[in-house]
Design an enzyme around this catalytic site. Structure first.
Site, PDB file in Angstrom:
ATOM      1  N   ASP A 184       0.857  -1.178   0.000  1.00 33.89           N
ATOM      2  CA  ASP A 184       0.000   0.000   0.000  1.00 33.89           C
ATOM      3  C   ASP A 184       0.894   1.230   0.000  1.00 33.89           C
ATOM      4  O   ASP A 184       1.509   1.552   1.015  1.00 33.89           O
ATOM      5  CB  ASP A 184      -0.930   0.024   1.215  1.00 33.89           C
ATOM      6  CG  ASP A 184      -2.073   1.038   1.043  1.00 33.89           C
ATOM      7  OD1 ASP A 184      -1.790   2.160   0.548  1.00 33.89           O
ATOM      8  OD2 ASP A 184      -3.213   0.721   1.393  1.00 33.89           O
ATOM      9  N   ALA A 244     -12.930  -6.593  -2.758  1.00 29.56           N
ATOM     10  CA  ALA A 244     -12.855  -5.143  -2.987  1.00 29.56           C
ATOM     11  C   ALA A 244     -13.711  -4.747  -4.174  1.00 29.56           C
ATOM     12  O   ALA A 244     -14.905  -4.455  -4.026  1.00 29.56           O
ATOM     13  CB  ALA A 244     -11.395  -4.732  -3.187  1.00 29.56           C
ATOM     14  N   ARG A 245     -13.129  -4.745  -5.377  1.00 31.59           N
ATOM     15  CA  ARG A 245     -13.843  -4.443  -6.613  1.00 31.59           C
ATOM     16  C   ARG A 245     -13.320  -5.368  -7.706  1.00 31.59           C
ATOM     17  O   ARG A 245     -12.123  -5.586  -7.844  1.00 31.59           O
ATOM     18  CB  ARG A 245     -13.661  -2.975  -7.029  1.00 31.59           C
ATOM     19  CG  ARG A 245     -14.433  -1.978  -6.181  1.00 31.59           C
ATOM     20  CD  ARG A 245     -15.939  -2.141  -6.346  1.00 31.59           C
ATOM     21  NE  ARG A 245     -16.713  -1.150  -5.623  1.00 31.59           N
ATOM     22  CZ  ARG A 245     -17.145  -1.270  -4.374  1.00 31.59           C
ATOM     23  NH1 ARG A 245     -16.832  -2.363  -3.688  1.00 31.59           N
ATOM     24  NH2 ARG A 245     -17.871  -0.319  -3.807  1.00 31.59           N
ATOM     25  N   ASP A 269     -15.900 -12.145  -4.104  1.00 36.74           N
ATOM     26  CA  ASP A 269     -17.186 -11.566  -3.715  1.00 36.74           C
ATOM     27  C   ASP A 269     -17.596 -10.471  -4.688  1.00 36.74           C
ATOM     28  O   ASP A 269     -18.689  -9.928  -4.587  1.00 36.74           O
ATOM     29  CB  ASP A 269     -17.101 -10.984  -2.294  1.00 36.74           C
ATOM     30  CG  ASP A 269     -18.446 -10.516  -1.775  1.00 36.74           C
ATOM     31  OD1 ASP A 269     -19.434 -11.267  -1.923  1.00 36.74           O
ATOM     32  OD2 ASP A 269     -18.525  -9.389  -1.245  1.00 36.74           O
ATOM     33  N   GLU A 274     -21.393  -6.751 -12.460  1.00 34.31           N
ATOM     34  CA  GLU A 274     -22.268  -7.317 -11.431  1.00 34.31           C
ATOM     35  C   GLU A 274     -23.735  -7.057 -11.775  1.00 34.31           C
ATOM     36  O   GLU A 274     -24.103  -5.912 -12.024  1.00 34.31           O
ATOM     37  CB  GLU A 274     -21.925  -6.722 -10.060  1.00 34.31           C
ATOM     38  CG  GLU A 274     -20.516  -7.101  -9.593  1.00 34.31           C
ATOM     39  CD  GLU A 274     -20.180  -6.542  -8.224  1.00 34.31           C
ATOM     40  OE1 GLU A 274     -20.964  -5.727  -7.692  1.00 34.31           O
ATOM     41  OE2 GLU A 274     -19.135  -6.907  -7.680  1.00 34.31           O
ATOM     42  N   HIS A 293     -21.383 -10.069  -3.796  1.00 37.01           N
ATOM     43  CA  HIS A 293     -20.990  -8.787  -3.204  1.00 37.01           C
ATOM     44  C   HIS A 293     -21.691  -8.585  -1.848  1.00 37.01           C
ATOM     45  O   HIS A 293     -22.406  -7.599  -1.623  1.00 37.01           O
ATOM     46  CB  HIS A 293     -21.324  -7.637  -4.159  1.00 37.01           C
ATOM     47  CG  HIS A 293     -20.486  -6.413  -3.927  1.00 37.01           C
ATOM     48  ND1 HIS A 293     -20.168  -5.519  -4.919  1.00 37.01           N
ATOM     49  CD2 HIS A 293     -19.904  -5.922  -2.798  1.00 37.01           C
ATOM     50  CE1 HIS A 293     -19.439  -4.533  -4.430  1.00 37.01           C
ATOM     51  NE2 HIS A 293     -19.261  -4.761  -3.137  1.00 37.01           N
ATOM     52  N   ILE A 294     -21.440  -9.509  -0.940  1.00 32.95           N
ATOM     53  CA  ILE A 294     -22.158  -9.497   0.345  1.00 32.95           C
ATOM     54  C   ILE A 294     -21.215  -9.450   1.545  1.00 32.95           C
ATOM     55  O   ILE A 294     -21.638  -9.720   2.668  1.00 32.95           O
ATOM     56  CB  ILE A 294     -23.085 -10.726   0.479  1.00 32.95           C
ATOM     57  CG1 ILE A 294     -22.299 -12.024   0.307  1.00 32.95           C
ATOM     58  CG2 ILE A 294     -24.232 -10.652  -0.517  1.00 32.95           C
ATOM     59  CD1 ILE A 294     -23.088 -13.276   0.677  1.00 32.95           C
ATOM     60  N   ALA A 295     -19.942  -9.108   1.327  1.00 31.63           N
ATOM     61  CA  ALA A 295     -18.978  -9.159   2.434  1.00 31.63           C
ATOM     62  C   ALA A 295     -19.390  -8.293   3.625  1.00 31.63           C
ATOM     63  O   ALA A 295     -19.102  -8.629   4.767  1.00 31.63           O
ATOM     64  CB  ALA A 295     -17.589  -8.756   1.940  1.00 31.63           C
ATOM     65  N   ALA A 296     -20.060  -7.179   3.364  1.00 31.17           N
ATOM     66  CA  ALA A 296     -20.466  -6.280   4.453  1.00 31.17           C
ATOM     67  C   ALA A 296     -21.858  -6.606   4.989  1.00 31.17           C
ATOM     68  O   ALA A 296     -22.341  -5.922   5.894  1.00 31.17           O
ATOM     69  CB  ALA A 296     -20.430  -4.828   3.975  1.00 31.17           C
TER      70      ALA A 296
END
Length: 341
Positions: A184, A244-245, A269, A274, A293-296
């Site tokens: 990073d 992430a994306r 995810d 999508e 896309h359900i990680a959160a």
């Protein structure tokens, strides 16, 4: 006095945070779209028609708010993103037009996403989805073919060492005994030292990690970051996880490396498009897990996120500066709605 119009795009907003909806109803005229969500294939004019005369918008991961849409809705003063990814909002345009954008940062969103990331890593390493399918297809006798890998003493490479990446590092280092490295360029050395994680350049990380997990936002800089050249360098037998994306990875190159047998398993995810198209080659690979896309998506996280969104919207229309602002430089420009900054 007429209440400002709030258009709520995600139909599930407030489902687990009833107090948030109740508080919003005292301040706003609440409007839900006459469909489940904005669609990514809608034209700008279709979106403008649906959001017409909105003073505020809550938007999720689908649909988009670009410059043309913002310019065509002069009443729009604030956009609240139900999440932390801002790739479907043209942030620079919002700033130039004096529109505040809030998001769900600083809601401990990293807890649910990190735990989901760990779940995907484990599912890939121990081939849980394949095992489930074998049993349900009456192929229990094939269990000896489902050999997995241990994580202890393996090297975990984290791409994006923000809140989520740091949480994953803690879990995998302390809980599973993994050696953790991270890439990073925007995080100071002190953070790496605090978490006991070694800073690494991206190419070295990709070529030396047994497990790679991606936690970077989608920007022009990170789009196709894991490209064909980097995927060819990946350590043979590695696991790749992406919460992430989707567009951070070149999917065509990923498919090629999986088919070539270089990648042990992959947990996604997110995908570049999508929902993914039915003929997406990733959908046909047994060692690829794809989730929607359900990680959160936990009760706890959604309650915190929806409550935070309501707090910031109410603060803004009370003339105060919201807490979770994605474009703080907007306060250096004339706002569409005057507040005390």
């Amino acid at each position: 006095m007429k209440k400002p119009k709030l258009v709520i795009v995600p139909r599930s907003y407030g489902k687990y945070a009833h107090n948030a909806l109740e508080k919003l109803s005292h301040v706003f005229d609440l409007n839900y779209l006459p469909m489940n969500n904005l669609r990514n294939d809608m034209s700008d004019n279709e979106i403008i028609k649906l959001l017409n005369e909105a003073d505020a918008i809550i938007i999720g991961g689908y649909g988009r708010i670009n410059r043309h849409i913002m310019e065509s809705i002069p009443s729009l003063k604030i956009i609240a993103k139900r999440g932390i990814g801002l790739d479907n909002i043209e942030l620079n345009a919002a700033t130039e037009l004096g529109i505040v954008v809030t998001y769900a940062r600083h809601t401990m969103e990293e807890i649910s996403v990190a735990e989901y990331t760990v779940a995907l890593i484990l599912a890939c390493a121990r081939r849980l989805v394949e095992a489930d399918k074998k049993v349900k297809a009456d192929k229990y006798h094939e269990r000896a073919s489902l050999i997995g890998i241990e994580l202890r003493n393996k090297k975990l490479g984290i791409i994006g060492f923000g809140a989520i990446g740091r949480r994953v590092a803690q879990i995998m280092k302390n809980g599973f005994g993994m050696k953790v490295i991270a890439y990073d360029p925007y995080v100071p050395d002190e953070i790496f030292e605090e978490y006991g994680v070694k800073r690494m350049d991206l190419d070295t990380l990709v070529s030396s990690s047994d497990v790679i997990t991606i936690h970077t936002p989608l920007t022009p800089e990170t789009k196709n970051l894991i490209n064909e050249e980097r995927l060819r360098r990946i350590k043979e037998g590695a696991i790749i996880v992406n919460t992430a994306r989707g567009a951070v990875i070149n999917e065509k190159a990923l498919v090629n490396q999986i088919k070539a047998g270089r990648i042990f398993a992959c947990g996604l995810d997110v995908t570049a498009k999508e929902p993914p198209e039915k003929d997406n080659p990733l959908m046909l690979l047994n060692n690829v897990i794809i989730t929607p896309h359900i990680a959160a998506f936990t009760y706890e996280a959604l309650k915190r996120i929806d409550t935070a969104i309501a707090e910031d919207l109410i603060a803004f229309f009370s003339g105060k500066r919201p807490i979770r602002v994605a474009n703080p430089e907007v306060f250096n420009k004339p706002l569409r709605f005057k507040i005390k900054v």
